[in-house]
Design a protein around this motif. Structure first.
Motif, PDB file in Angstrom:
ATOM      1  N   VAL A   1      12.156 -57.357  57.884  1.00 12.10           N
ATOM      2  CA  VAL A   1      11.675 -57.111  56.515  1.00 12.10           C
ATOM      3  C   VAL A   1      10.622 -58.149  56.141  1.00 12.10           C
ATOM      4  O   VAL A   1       9.576 -57.824  55.568  1.00 12.10           O
ATOM      5  CB  VAL A   1      12.853 -57.142  55.518  1.00 12.10           C
ATOM      6  N   THR A   2      10.887 -59.407  56.473  1.00 13.84           N
ATOM      7  CA  THR A   2       9.980 -60.493  56.087  1.00 13.84           C
ATOM      8  C   THR A   2       8.669 -60.461  56.865  1.00 13.84           C
ATOM      9  O   THR A   2       7.582 -60.599  56.291  1.00 13.84           O
ATOM     10  CB  THR A   2      10.664 -61.857  56.303  1.00 13.84           C
ATOM     11  N   LEU A   3       8.748 -60.279  58.184  1.00 11.79           N
ATOM     12  CA  LEU A   3       7.554 -60.394  59.031  1.00 11.79           C
ATOM     13  C   LEU A   3       6.765 -59.098  59.167  1.00 11.79           C
ATOM     14  O   LEU A   3       5.529 -59.134  59.252  1.00 11.79           O
ATOM     15  CB  LEU A   3       7.951 -60.907  60.413  1.00 11.79           C
ATOM     16  N   LEU A   4       7.461 -57.949  59.207  1.00 15.50           N
ATOM     17  CA  LEU A   4       6.762 -56.681  59.446  1.00 15.50           C
ATOM     18  C   LEU A   4       6.515 -55.889  58.172  1.00 15.50           C
ATOM     19  O   LEU A   4       5.466 -55.262  58.023  1.00 15.50           O
ATOM     20  CB  LEU A   4       7.554 -55.827  60.447  1.00 15.50           C
ATOM     21  N   TYR A   5       7.466 -55.911  57.257  1.00 16.16           N
ATOM     22  CA  TYR A   5       7.314 -55.115  56.031  1.00 16.16           C
ATOM     23  C   TYR A   5       6.561 -55.860  54.925  1.00 16.16           C
ATOM     24  O   TYR A   5       5.785 -55.261  54.180  1.00 16.16           O
ATOM     25  CB  TYR A   5       8.688 -54.680  55.505  1.00 16.16           C
TER      26      TYR A   5
ATOM     27  N   THR B   1      -0.390 -48.869  59.551  1.00 18.89           N
ATOM     28  CA  THR B   1      -0.398 -49.482  58.222  1.00 18.89           C
ATOM     29  C   THR B   1      -0.326 -50.994  58.336  1.00 18.89           C
ATOM     30  O   THR B   1      -1.017 -51.715  57.605  1.00 18.89           O
ATOM     31  CB  THR B   1       0.786 -48.962  57.377  1.00 18.89           C
ATOM     32  N   LEU B   2       0.507 -51.492  59.251  1.00 17.44           N
ATOM     33  CA  LEU B   2       0.591 -52.940  59.467  1.00 17.44           C
ATOM     34  C   LEU B   2      -0.723 -53.475  60.018  1.00 17.44           C
ATOM     35  O   LEU B   2      -1.188 -54.550  59.603  1.00 17.44           O
ATOM     36  CB  LEU B   2       1.737 -53.258  60.423  1.00 17.44           C
ATOM     37  N   LEU B   3      -1.340 -52.748  60.942  1.00 16.70           N
ATOM     38  CA  LEU B   3      -2.628 -53.161  61.504  1.00 16.70           C
ATOM     39  C   LEU B   3      -3.672 -53.299  60.403  1.00 16.70           C
ATOM     40  O   LEU B   3      -4.426 -54.281  60.351  1.00 16.70           O
ATOM     41  CB  LEU B   3      -3.095 -52.142  62.542  1.00 16.70           C
ATOM     42  N   ASN B   4      -3.715 -52.333  59.492  1.00 21.42           N
ATOM     43  CA  ASN B   4      -4.690 -52.385  58.403  1.00 21.42           C
ATOM     44  C   ASN B   4      -4.403 -53.523  57.434  1.00 21.42           C
ATOM     45  O   ASN B   4      -5.304 -53.980  56.717  1.00 21.42           O
ATOM     46  CB  ASN B   4      -4.695 -51.055  57.637  1.00 21.42           C
ATOM     47  N   SER B   5      -3.156 -53.993  57.401  1.00 17.77           N
ATOM     48  CA  SER B   5      -2.778 -55.068  56.483  1.00 17.77           C
ATOM     49  C   SER B   5      -3.052 -56.450  57.062  1.00 17.77           C
ATOM     50  O   SER B   5      -3.457 -57.355  56.338  1.00 17.77           O
ATOM     51  CB  SER B   5      -1.286 -54.960  56.120  1.00 17.77           C
ATOM     52  N   VAL B   6      -2.818 -56.627  58.370  1.00 16.20           N
ATOM     53  CA  VAL B   6      -2.891 -57.977  58.946  1.00 16.20           C
ATOM     54  C   VAL B   6      -4.006 -58.155  59.966  1.00 16.20           C
ATOM     55  O   VAL B   6      -4.335 -59.288  60.320  1.00 16.20           O
ATOM     56  CB  VAL B   6      -1.539 -58.362  59.591  1.00 16.20           C
ATOM     57  N   GLY B   7      -4.598 -57.057  60.466  1.00 16.29           N
ATOM     58  CA  GLY B   7      -5.621 -57.175  61.495  1.00 16.29           C
ATOM     59  C   GLY B   7      -5.027 -57.209  62.896  1.00 16.29           C
ATOM     60  O   GLY B   7      -3.826 -57.398  63.081  1.00 16.29           O
ATOM     61  N   GLN B   8      -5.904 -57.019  63.881  1.00 12.70           N
ATOM     62  CA  GLN B   8      -5.459 -56.874  65.268  1.00 12.70           C
ATOM     63  C   GLN B   8      -4.820 -58.146  65.814  1.00 12.70           C
ATOM     64  O   GLN B   8      -3.794 -58.111  66.506  1.00 12.70           O
ATOM     65  CB  GLN B   8      -6.642 -56.481  66.162  1.00 12.70           C
ATOM     66  N   ARG B   9      -5.404 -59.318  65.523  1.00 12.29           N
ATOM     67  CA  ARG B   9      -4.885 -60.565  66.085  1.00 12.29           C
ATOM     68  C   ARG B   9      -3.451 -60.820  65.628  1.00 12.29           C
ATOM     69  O   ARG B   9      -2.572 -61.124  66.426  1.00 12.29           O
ATOM     70  CB  ARG B   9      -5.780 -61.736  65.673  1.00 12.29           C
ATOM     71  N   LYS B  10      -3.198 -60.675  64.327  1.00  9.14           N
ATOM     72  CA  LYS B  10      -1.858 -60.926  63.790  1.00  9.14           C
ATOM     73  C   LYS B  10      -0.879 -59.855  64.270  1.00  9.14           C
ATOM     74  O   LYS B  10       0.288 -60.153  64.553  1.00  9.14           O
ATOM     75  CB  LYS B  10      -1.907 -60.953  62.262  1.00  9.14           C
ATOM     76  N   LEU B  11      -1.350 -58.603  64.368  1.00  8.09           N
ATOM     77  CA  LEU B  11      -0.483 -57.530  64.870  1.00  8.09           C
ATOM     78  C   LEU B  11      -0.017 -57.844  66.286  1.00  8.09           C
ATOM     79  O   LEU B  11       1.161 -57.683  66.616  1.00  8.09           O
ATOM     80  CB  LEU B  11      -1.211 -56.188  64.837  1.00  8.09           C
ATOM     81  N   ASP B  12      -0.944 -58.303  67.136  1.00 15.42           N
ATOM     82  CA  ASP B  12      -0.587 -58.651  68.513  1.00 15.42           C
ATOM     83  C   ASP B  12       0.455 -59.770  68.530  1.00 15.42           C
ATOM     84  O   ASP B  12       1.394 -59.749  69.332  1.00 15.42           O
ATOM     85  CB  ASP B  12      -1.836 -59.086  69.289  1.00 15.42           C
ATOM     86  N   LYS B  13       0.288 -60.746  67.637  1.00 18.14           N
ATOM     87  CA  LYS B  13       1.222 -61.874  67.583  1.00 18.14           C
ATOM     88  C   LYS B  13       2.612 -61.402  67.155  1.00 18.14           C
ATOM     89  O   LYS B  13       3.626 -61.811  67.724  1.00 18.14           O
ATOM     90  CB  LYS B  13       0.691 -62.923  66.607  1.00 18.14           C
ATOM     91  N   LEU B  14       2.661 -60.525  66.136  1.00 23.31           N
ATOM     92  CA  LEU B  14       3.948 -60.004  65.673  1.00 23.31           C
ATOM     93  C   LEU B  14       4.611 -59.151  66.747  1.00 23.31           C
ATOM     94  O   LEU B  14       5.828 -59.228  66.955  1.00 23.31           O
ATOM     95  CB  LEU B  14       3.740 -59.174  64.395  1.00 23.31           C
ATOM     96  N   PHE B  15       3.809 -58.352  67.437  1.00 20.50           N
ATOM     97  CA  PHE B  15       4.362 -57.512  68.503  1.00 20.50           C
ATOM     98  C   PHE B  15       4.970 -58.368  69.611  1.00 20.50           C
ATOM     99  O   PHE B  15       6.071 -58.095  70.093  1.00 20.50           O
ATOM    100  CB  PHE B  15       3.272 -56.597  69.075  1.00 20.50           C
TER     101      PHE B  15
END
Length: 468
Positions: free
Chosen positions: A30-34, A127-141
């Protein structure tokens, strides 16, 4: 019922409920992805409601005034936060009319998707990609993806269940009623709705009938494909007829089923096409027929007359005589580094999408790697620069250098202004800019022997596959 929120006021009563406690892993999701999608206030509302739920799974009856006081926000802000939670599937709102108490609200908190289901869901991932960008999405993944161990060479010797525990199959029949009741108790009679990009403006039935007339079938994962169709419809405004046309060119001839990957490529080729590269814009002598070597000499002299240093000219000519991947490989190899797969993909993307000449892309690479001292090329940062250069009409390496210096000059002036007029008249620490940006160092031109040796070293590196 949908308009009942308009009747909410501080004295409206609500209760919060959740079927089972949130695990630590779910709280992290919830905290990191939502949170990047819903925002801090919506997350705060979710956690505040959750904190009121007791061991029974239900909170006491509370006034919305209590919620307003706890969160220190207005009713309208609570409404906006609630809608964000509802839209993402973390909250379901129910209302009930009471003759004495008026409208009562029940806020059912829903569990988030597992990390696996979140990243497999095209709508949530995009939706997450549009919110945080590719670099942060890769890090979260990378944070949430399972860490499977390579078991090559190992043989499993684990004991089986029946080898250790007593289990009587006949009990399954005698205890079937109890087992069924326990199983049913975990089934939510009104489960939370799955997140969907379904848009009523797209006629799915008409679309399916259209492809069936062509003898084309939906893929095995038809639900996932449906979501993808709606995502493309919302993203690019593709009509039913055009979507049918894409499917007619993207199916497996043996099974007649839509090839999803080919379908995606067909859409992207049309709506995110490769951009034709501009040729590098620089002054040539077209008055006479010059050899390639003489044309280079003319180019060198023209740059020299326009105030470019020997160091500048060498870099400009290197940028014009190398392909971007080769150029990046040579830069990184010179410092003992290596090119990552992500960097290779990024450079190929710049060549096909940015429209910038190879020489300008090489100057951009040089700027990020040597001047900004970035150990690797980051997609978000590099794409921002490439976009700005393309929109500014920078289609020659010398224009790129002049543009960078102009930005550096403005930045220096702004820093000096801030230093003079800083708060409480305190001096503000200035960052020193690289010499290449502010004060290019004049270098002595290499002798013919030194230049030949350098050219041979570069050629030897490239001939060994440095650009592959």
């Amino acid at each position: 019922m949908k308009d009942n929120w308009k009747e909410v006021h501080p004295k409206s009563i609500f209760q919060a409920t959740i079927a089972s406690p949130l695990s630590d892993q779910e709280q992290a999701i919830v905290t990191l992805l939502y949170q990047p999608i819903i925002g801090a206030q919506a997350l705060s509302l979710y956690l505040t409601l959750l904190s009121e739920v007791e061991e029974s799974g239900m909170s006491e009856s509370l006034f919305h005034a209590d919620l307003i006081t706890m969160m220190d926000i207005s009713t309208k802000q609570i409404e906006a936060a609630r809608k964000k939670l509802e839209g993402i599937g973390l909250l379901s709102t129910f209302v009930k009319h009471n003759s004495e108490l008026g409208v009562q609200f029940l806020y059912r908190l829903n569990h988030p998707e597992t990390a696996e289901r979140f990243f497999k869901d095209e709508v949530l991932s995009l939706t997450l990609l549009n919110s945080v960008g590719q670099r942060k999405l890769d890090k979260l993944f990378n944070h949430f993806k399972p860490k499977f161990i390579n078991l090559t060479g190992f043989e499993e010797v684990s004991a089986r269940f029946k080898d250790v525990y007593l289990f009587k199959e006949e009990q399954m029949i005698s205890q079937s009623k109890q087992l069924s009741q326990m199983e049913q108790s975990f089934n939510d009679p009104r489960p939370a709705q799955k997140i969907s990009a379904v848009d009523e403006s797209f006629d799915w039935t008409y679309f399916v009938q259209g492809i069936e007339k062509l003898g084309v079938k939906l893929p095995d994962n038809s639900d996932g494909f449906k979501e993808e169709v709606f995502v493309f419809h919302n993203l690019f405004g593709i009509t039913e007829i055009d979507m049918i046309d894409f499917c007619s060119k993207s199916f497996d001839y043996y099974t007649s089923k839509i090839d999803v990957k080919e379908f995606e490529r067909a859409v992207y080729r049309t709506y995110d096409p490769d951009k034709k590269q501009r040729t590098s814009e620089y002054q040539k002598n077209d008055a006479v027929d010059l050899s390639a070597e003489d044309q280079q000499t003319y180019r060198y002299n023209s740059l020299k007359m326009n105030g470019f240093s020997t160091q500048d000219i060498q870099m400009i000519m290197d940028s014009e005589n190398n392909f971007p991947l080769n150029y990046l490989e040579a830069l990184k190899s010179g410092r003992g580094g290596y090119t990552t797969p992500q960097e290779r993909s990024l450079v190929k993307y710049l060549v096909s999408k940015s429209g910038l000449p190879n020489s300008v892309i090489n100057v951009l690479i040089n700027y990020v790697y040597n001047i900004q001292k970035q150990p690797t090329l980051k997609a978000d940062y590099v794409n921002r620069i490439a976009n700005e250069w393309a929109q500014s009409g920078i289609f020659s390496p010398e224009k790129a250098i002049e543009h960078v210096r102009e930005l550096a000059k403005k930045g220096k002036e702004q820093k000096q202004t801030r230093q003079r007029y800083g708060q409480n008249n305190r001096p503000i620490r200035q960052e020193t800019l690289p010499d290449w940006v502010e004060n290019p160092v004049e270098e002595q031109k290499l002798s013919k022997e030194e230049q030949a040796r350098l050219d041979k070293e570069i050629q030897d590196f490239l001939s060994k596959g440095g650009g592959n």
